[in-house]
Design a protein around this motif. Structure first.
Motif, PDB file in Angstrom:
ATOM      1  N   UNK B  16       0.926  -1.220   0.137  1.00 57.70           N
ATOM      2  CA  UNK B  16       0.012   0.044   0.036  1.00 57.70           C
ATOM      3  C   UNK B  16       0.757   1.267  -0.084  1.00 57.70           C
ATOM      4  N   UNK B  17       0.507   2.335  -0.697  1.00 55.89           N
ATOM      5  CA  UNK B  17      -0.910   2.440  -1.350  1.00 55.89           C
ATOM      6  C   UNK B  17      -0.823   1.498  -2.340  1.00 55.89           C
ATOM      7  N   UNK B  18      -2.091   1.291  -2.876  1.00 55.13           N
ATOM      8  CA  UNK B  18      -2.273   0.486  -4.123  1.00 55.13           C
ATOM      9  C   UNK B  18      -2.820   1.351  -5.291  1.00 55.13           C
ATOM     10  N   UNK B  67      -6.545  12.211   8.543  1.00 58.43           N
ATOM     11  CA  UNK B  67      -5.344  12.052   8.654  1.00 58.43           C
ATOM     12  C   UNK B  67      -5.304  10.360   8.266  1.00 58.43           C
ATOM     13  N   UNK B  68      -3.822   9.946   8.141  1.00 55.66           N
ATOM     14  CA  UNK B  68      -3.924   8.597   7.593  1.00 55.66           C
ATOM     15  C   UNK B  68      -3.950   7.633   8.814  1.00 55.66           C
ATOM     16  N   UNK B 191      -5.973   3.586   1.567  1.00 52.29           N
ATOM     17  CA  UNK B 191      -4.964   3.245   0.559  1.00 52.29           C
ATOM     18  C   UNK B 191      -4.644   1.717   0.227  1.00 52.29           C
ATOM     19  N   UNK B 197      -6.546   6.750  -2.447  1.00 53.06           N
ATOM     20  CA  UNK B 197      -5.280   7.302  -2.109  1.00 53.06           C
ATOM     21  C   UNK B 197      -5.276   7.358  -0.655  1.00 53.06           C
ATOM     22  N   UNK B 198      -3.897   7.437  -0.020  1.00 52.02           N
ATOM     23  CA  UNK B 198      -3.842   7.623   1.322  1.00 52.02           C
ATOM     24  C   UNK B 198      -4.051   8.993   2.017  1.00 52.02           C
ATOM     25  N   UNK B 199      -4.746   9.182   2.902  1.00 52.03           N
ATOM     26  CA  UNK B 199      -4.882  10.463   3.506  1.00 52.03           C
ATOM     27  C   UNK B 199      -5.990  10.462   4.542  1.00 52.03           C
TER      28      UNK B 199
END
Lengths: 367, 367
Positions: B16-18, B67-68, B191, B197-199
């Motif tokens: 990850x991320x994918x 946040x992640x 993600x 997407x990450x975040x």
């Protein structure tokens, strides 16, 4: 569960987010990179370097935190104060208030220096509030009131304390010189004058503050000792895995910062000044009264008093419905009596100011 | 400062991320909405509702934290434990380790239950580690080792404790039933198998845990008492301003979740199972040995031993350079001796499995 929704194109003329620069939006849509991809690490390095320019700092520890501006505030306090440390906090609006809450949760003994909302902070009064605070904190551009404060003067008076500065609504919009002004710890947001979507907190901390930091802060996620390794500024030259960077947001910030710095920081400040002046002149020509104290008005965020007998919410709703324009009510006690109108980042333009004035005239004639 | 960079299209086959679902990427690029726009509030409400389905919960307090995933972990502990509370933590990989660090910073007395890396947790041993813990925590899918653990069994044994579960790498990829399994607090990431997407950190907390929460946690940003108002689940029907939502990321998550749930959760799990089996069979046919214990292997994240005499980093570099394929080394002590290969979310497909196997064959013949 309906999955389709209409695509609305809003004019984001409130206190943020603003409409991003097109380059920043394009950055969001690029094919995703891994957070450890050499190409992404290069983009992250460049982003930190671009942020140094935007902050006016040479601090190695300058980076986009992986959360919104409010997390930047939390990072500033959780890394500098713990149980019993004294934090002097200047309060002249909502975000000064919030600093008191955040600092108290970190265990700080908060010495709060209140000011009238709509007025700037008084640097002398703040500096004299306690003989030996660990930190002094103030907001550069109060998003709740549209007021600028003199951080440079506070920096000259800070003594041995660390100066924490909230630059959420000033970075990329008005003059900001972290090193020259003596800012030890600064945090900001991406979604105001930098013209990027919300989701990251540009952050900077100098060596002086880093050396006096809390070495094991209560927050793991915002621990600057660990985050130095994450962006490759932890010393030793290497990177250490901390968390998965919000890759798309960082790529977007990189694109937005390049747009801003290609134009030139001073040119961007001048553009904000001009658009803000045009808006504020126009509002006064319409017979409206500005809220923030003269001489301390932010060009990027204008506060204006709602005329007697006018329904604030009705005006905002009609602006949105008829013209796709978002503005905001006031904050706190001024929710119904003040409007906040932002021309930030990509929106700091003459055509945006004209449209805002014309639309407000149109709507005021209808409510 | 160069502002242009090449647009790379990577196959993100690491942990990850994918590669996001195309709908999720399209969501990022839509015109930005204000965080208080009625249309955005509707999208946020729907996102929370879609997340409930993904978690298998009816918890009102289910939301994407701004946040992640790692901040999700912090939110889980900072809201449930404080000085002196006992936290029993199952450790069978890096993310269990991290839980111990995070919980200790919150002031918890950590009772750590170690397991071999590559093996699942032993629910009985974890449940018996302390007579009366406030929380018991475990990772459902260990990203560091590619191992699934039996959270359902742990939920049956938890007694009066609150069960915290890390579902970062399981949500949207394998069976996850928060309510049926007795998960009181869960956090995840966007993600991995959700294909976004990450975040953001999808988060859920039930009434039982919320009632026993720390009412003024050390973190303001992650205070669930305040965040309920932010997403309109704080009671009273209204919304309170807390922080500016990362609007673009939430719109993207909304689009990704709709894609996943339109396909159907059980179908998506089956697709992950099939792609993972195809990959794991193919790797073994190539004579490679899998790392994770048989019977507990994650289909979405495969760990494989680096063959003797093969340079792990050289293989990864050549995969990236020649085929634009990202895989990862192992975590911790296994950095150089294990590879981690993920087929998550949009990448959980037969063609991705075929490509991964063919490219690894090609590269192993070259190094």
């Amino acid at each position: 569960m309906p999955s389709a929704f209409p695509v609305l194109e809003r004019h984001l003329f409130g206190p943020g987010p603003s409409n991003p620069y097109p380059e920043a939006t394009a950055g969001l849509g690029l094919p995703l990179l891994g957070h450890l991809d050499p190409e992404f690490l290069r983009i992250m390095d460049e982003t930190c370097s671009l942020l140094r320019t935007a902050w006016g700092t040479s601090n190695a520890r300058t980076l986009p935190l992986s959360a919104t501006g409010s997390a930047g505030m939390e990072a500033a306090f959780v890394n500098t104060v713990t149980d019993g440390d004294v934090a002097v906090i200047a309060v002249n609006g909502l975000f000064g208030e919030r600093m008191c809450d955040v600092a108290a949760r970190c265990g700080a003994e908060v010495v709060r220096v209140d000011h009238e909302w709509g007025a700037p902070i008084d640097p002398e009064r703040v500096a004299q509030a306690h003989p030996n605070p660990k930190v002094i904190a103030a907001v550069h551009a109060e998003t709740s009131t549209g007021v600028r404060s003199d951080i440079e003067a506070l920096g000259q008076l800070k003594g041995d304390a660390l100066l924490i500065t909230d630059a959420v609504t000033s970075i990329g919009g008005i003059e900001l010189r972290a090193d020259d002004w003596g800012i030890d710890v600064g945090y900001a947001g991406t979604q105001k004058c930098l013209g990027v979507a919300p989701g990251l907190a540009p952050f900077t901390i100098n060596d002086r503050a880093f050396e006096r930091r809390i070495t094991t802060p209560r927050s793991w996620y915002l621990d600057l000792g660990l985050l130095g390794g994450y962006v490759g500024t932890g010393g030793g030259g290497g990177r250490t895995y901390h968390h998965t960077a919000p890759v798309a947001m960082v790529v977007s910030l990189h694109a937005g910062l390049n747009r801003v710095l290609d134009e030139g920081l001073e040119q961007v400040w001048a553009r904000h000044a001009e658009a803000g002046q045009q808006l504020q002149d126009g509002l006064q020509e319409m017979g409206l009264e500005l809220f923030a104290q003269e001489g301390w008005r932010l060009p990027e965020l204008t506060t204006v008093k709602v005329p007697d007998g006018v329904d604030s919410a009705a005006v905002r709703a009609l602006l949105l419905e008829r013209h796709n324009i978002e503005i905001s009510g006031g904050a706190g006690a001024y929710a119904a009596t003040v409007w906040r109108i932002g021309l930030m980042g990509h929106n700091a333009r003459p055509d945006a100011a004209l449209l805002m004035l014309a639309a407000l005239k149109d709507v005021l004639a209808r409510v």
